[in-house]
Design a protein around this motif. Sequence first.
Motif, PDB file in Angstrom:
ATOM      1  N   TRP A 111      82.132  28.234  19.422  1.00  0.00           N
ATOM      2  CA  TRP A 111      82.286  26.831  19.813  1.00  0.00           C
ATOM      3  C   TRP A 111      81.708  26.574  21.200  1.00  0.00           C
ATOM      4  N   THR A 112      81.807  27.518  22.102  1.00  0.00           N
ATOM      5  CA  THR A 112      81.217  27.375  23.430  1.00  0.00           C
ATOM      6  C   THR A 112      79.711  27.206  23.333  1.00  0.00           C
ATOM      7  N   GLN A 113      79.090  28.012  22.487  1.00  0.00           N
ATOM      8  CA  GLN A 113      77.650  27.907  22.296  1.00  0.00           C
ATOM      9  C   GLN A 113      77.272  26.581  21.650  1.00  0.00           C
ATOM     10  N   LYS A 114      78.031  26.175  20.631  1.00  0.00           N
ATOM     11  CA  LYS A 114      77.711  24.953  19.906  1.00  0.00           C
ATOM     12  C   LYS A 114      77.861  23.707  20.776  1.00  0.00           C
ATOM     13  N   ILE A 115      78.802  23.748  21.712  1.00  0.00           N
ATOM     14  CA  ILE A 115      78.977  22.600  22.614  1.00  0.00           C
ATOM     15  C   ILE A 115      77.722  22.408  23.449  1.00  0.00           C
ATOM     16  N   GLU A 116      77.149  23.492  23.943  1.00  0.00           N
ATOM     17  CA  GLU A 116      75.919  23.381  24.736  1.00  0.00           C
ATOM     18  C   GLU A 116      74.780  22.847  23.881  1.00  0.00           C
ATOM     19  N   ALA A 117      74.659  23.318  22.664  1.00  0.00           N
ATOM     20  CA  ALA A 117      73.612  22.841  21.770  1.00  0.00           C
ATOM     21  C   ALA A 117      73.826  21.374  21.422  1.00  0.00           C
ATOM     22  N   HIS A 118      75.099  20.975  21.302  1.00  0.00           N
ATOM     23  CA  HIS A 118      75.418  19.588  20.956  1.00  0.00           C
ATOM     24  C   HIS A 118      74.885  18.624  22.012  1.00  0.00           C
ATOM     25  N   VAL A 119      75.021  18.998  23.260  1.00  0.00           N
ATOM     26  CA  VAL A 119      74.543  18.154  24.352  1.00  0.00           C
ATOM     27  C   VAL A 119      73.044  17.918  24.219  1.00  0.00           C
ATOM     28  N   ALA A 120      72.322  18.949  23.722  1.00  0.00           N
ATOM     29  CA  ALA A 120      70.865  18.874  23.645  1.00  0.00           C
ATOM     30  C   ALA A 120      70.377  17.875  22.609  1.00  0.00           C
ATOM     31  N   PHE A 121      71.152  17.683  21.510  1.00  0.00           N
ATOM     32  CA  PHE A 121      70.622  16.818  20.457  1.00  0.00           C
ATOM     33  C   PHE A 121      71.397  15.519  20.245  1.00  0.00           C
ATOM     34  N   ALA A 122      72.625  15.443  20.760  1.00  0.00           N
ATOM     35  CA  ALA A 122      73.469  14.296  20.437  1.00  0.00           C
ATOM     36  C   ALA A 122      72.857  12.967  20.883  1.00  0.00           C
ATOM     37  N   ALA A 123      72.168  12.974  22.011  1.00  0.00           N
ATOM     38  CA  ALA A 123      71.599  11.722  22.534  1.00  0.00           C
ATOM     39  C   ALA A 123      70.128  11.544  22.164  1.00  0.00           C
ATOM     40  N   ALA A 124      69.577  12.482  21.398  1.00  0.00           N
ATOM     41  CA  ALA A 124      68.149  12.410  21.056  1.00  0.00           C
ATOM     42  C   ALA A 124      67.888  11.327  20.016  1.00  0.00           C
ATOM     43  N   ASP A 125      66.727  10.736  20.094  1.00  0.00           N
ATOM     44  CA  ASP A 125      66.302   9.722  19.137  1.00  0.00           C
ATOM     45  C   ASP A 125      65.133  10.252  18.314  1.00  0.00           C
ATOM     46  N   PRO A 126      64.986   9.776  17.085  1.00  0.00           N
ATOM     47  CA  PRO A 126      63.820  10.162  16.296  1.00  0.00           C
ATOM     48  C   PRO A 126      62.533   9.742  16.994  1.00  0.00           C
ATOM     49  N   ASN A 127      61.501  10.546  16.829  1.00  0.00           N
ATOM     50  CA  ASN A 127      60.210  10.202  17.416  1.00  0.00           C
ATOM     51  C   ASN A 127      59.271   9.646  16.346  1.00  0.00           C
ATOM     52  N   ILE A 128      58.035   9.378  16.737  1.00  0.00           N
ATOM     53  CA  ILE A 128      57.074   8.753  15.822  1.00  0.00           C
ATOM     54  C   ILE A 128      56.819   9.622  14.597  1.00  0.00           C
ATOM     55  N   GLY A 129      56.970  10.943  14.748  1.00  0.00           N
ATOM     56  CA  GLY A 129      56.803  11.833  13.604  1.00  0.00           C
ATOM     57  C   GLY A 129      57.876  11.621  12.556  1.00  0.00           C
ATOM     58  N   HIS A 130      59.143  11.589  12.989  1.00  0.00           N
ATOM     59  CA  HIS A 130      60.250  11.310  12.070  1.00  0.00           C
ATOM     60  C   HIS A 130      60.072   9.940  11.414  1.00  0.00           C
ATOM     61  N   GLN A 131      59.679   8.972  12.220  1.00  0.00           N
ATOM     62  CA  GLN A 131      59.545   7.603  11.719  1.00  0.00           C
ATOM     63  C   GLN A 131      58.416   7.483  10.698  1.00  0.00           C
ATOM     64  N   THR A 132      57.331   8.199  10.929  1.00  0.00           N
ATOM     65  CA  THR A 132      56.210   8.163   9.985  1.00  0.00           C
ATOM     66  C   THR A 132      56.598   8.777   8.651  1.00  0.00           C
ATOM     67  N   ILE A 133      57.318   9.887   8.692  1.00  0.00           N
ATOM     68  CA  ILE A 133      57.764  10.541   7.462  1.00  0.00           C
ATOM     69  C   ILE A 133      58.708   9.626   6.682  1.00  0.00           C
ATOM     70  N   ALA A 134      59.611   8.957   7.396  1.00  0.00           N
ATOM     71  CA  ALA A 134      60.522   8.010   6.736  1.00  0.00           C
ATOM     72  C   ALA A 134      59.738   6.858   6.118  1.00  0.00           C
ATOM     73  N   LYS A 135      58.710   6.398   6.799  1.00  0.00           N
ATOM     74  CA  LYS A 135      57.857   5.322   6.284  1.00  0.00           C
ATOM     75  C   LYS A 135      57.170   5.751   4.996  1.00  0.00           C
ATOM     76  N   TRP A 136      56.669   6.989   4.969  1.00  0.00           N
ATOM     77  CA  TRP A 136      55.994   7.473   3.769  1.00  0.00           C
ATOM     78  C   TRP A 136      56.946   7.547   2.580  1.00  0.00           C
ATOM     79  N   GLU A 137      58.186   7.952   2.851  1.00  0.00           N
ATOM     80  CA  GLU A 137      59.160   7.983   1.758  1.00  0.00           C
ATOM     81  C   GLU A 137      59.433   6.572   1.240  1.00  0.00           C
ATOM     82  N   GLU A 138      59.612   5.639   2.153  1.00  0.00           N
ATOM     83  CA  GLU A 138      59.881   4.255   1.760  1.00  0.00           C
ATOM     84  C   GLU A 138      58.720   3.684   0.945  1.00  0.00           C
ATOM     85  N   GLN A 139      57.504   4.096   1.281  1.00  0.00           N
ATOM     86  CA  GLN A 139      56.318   3.622   0.569  1.00  0.00           C
ATOM     87  C   GLN A 139      56.099   4.360  -0.758  1.00  0.00           C
TER      88      GLN A 139
END
Length: 248
Positions: A64-92
């Motif tokens: 849990w100590t390790q996971k808490i540190e990892a959580h901080v790294a991704f919890a506030a992250a937002d998808p980037n243009i790569g994620h968004q493009t892939i989602a767009k392709w699925e929608e299309q």
Amino acid sequence: MSSDIELTANWLRRAKSAVVFTGAGISTESGIPDFRSPGGVWSKYRTVYFDEFCRSAQARHEYWTQKIEAHVAFAAADPNIGHQTIAKWEEQGRIRGVITQNIDGLHQIAGSQNVLELHGTAREVTCLDCDWRSPVDPFVTQFRETNEVPLCPECGDGRLKHATVSFGQVLPELTLNRALRWCQEADLVITVGSSLVVYPAAGLPEAGKRNGAKLVIINRDETGLDTIADMLIPGSCGEALTAIDAAI
């Protein structure tokens, strides 16, 4: 490079059953560190194996100590243009869905609906004793405030673990089998940001290639499947995906 982008776009435009396979490289462009890299969580702590987590309270606390540190790294992250493009392709309707080695949930946040998470998700916890699942955030807060490993509120004293696949723990069979079927039925597999050296996950694009799919690899560095790829596009994941999308 422009001709490679154009050819890949043409393959995607004509594909009947395309699949995207992603690894850590797409998420590092959202500011999430690659945990395998120097300075990453896995380089700073010893590995807590699944069987040790199950039997040792001390190991669960270390986990849990390790996971808490990892959580901080991704919890506030937002998808980037790569994620968004892939989602767009699925929608299309251009791709069947996404198979990912990542546990950050950014594909879903970007809008992807058909996502197979080979290594689970760090956005939820699961009880190893009663299979209860819940969003992770309240338990992260609880551990930070008390420094005590939270117990399952559903069954009372169950062992709560992030809903991810730990070292020594088998990949979820249903998810792995479904991902294999997607790749075997694909006519195009695009891998993005993966070194393609961790098995059995790396065997999925390989299976697609063996069954006749075109294999496109987008990655900054060399990968374990470069020698069998139909197309290698080095560099930024987001830039490459954006360029392919613009060329469609």
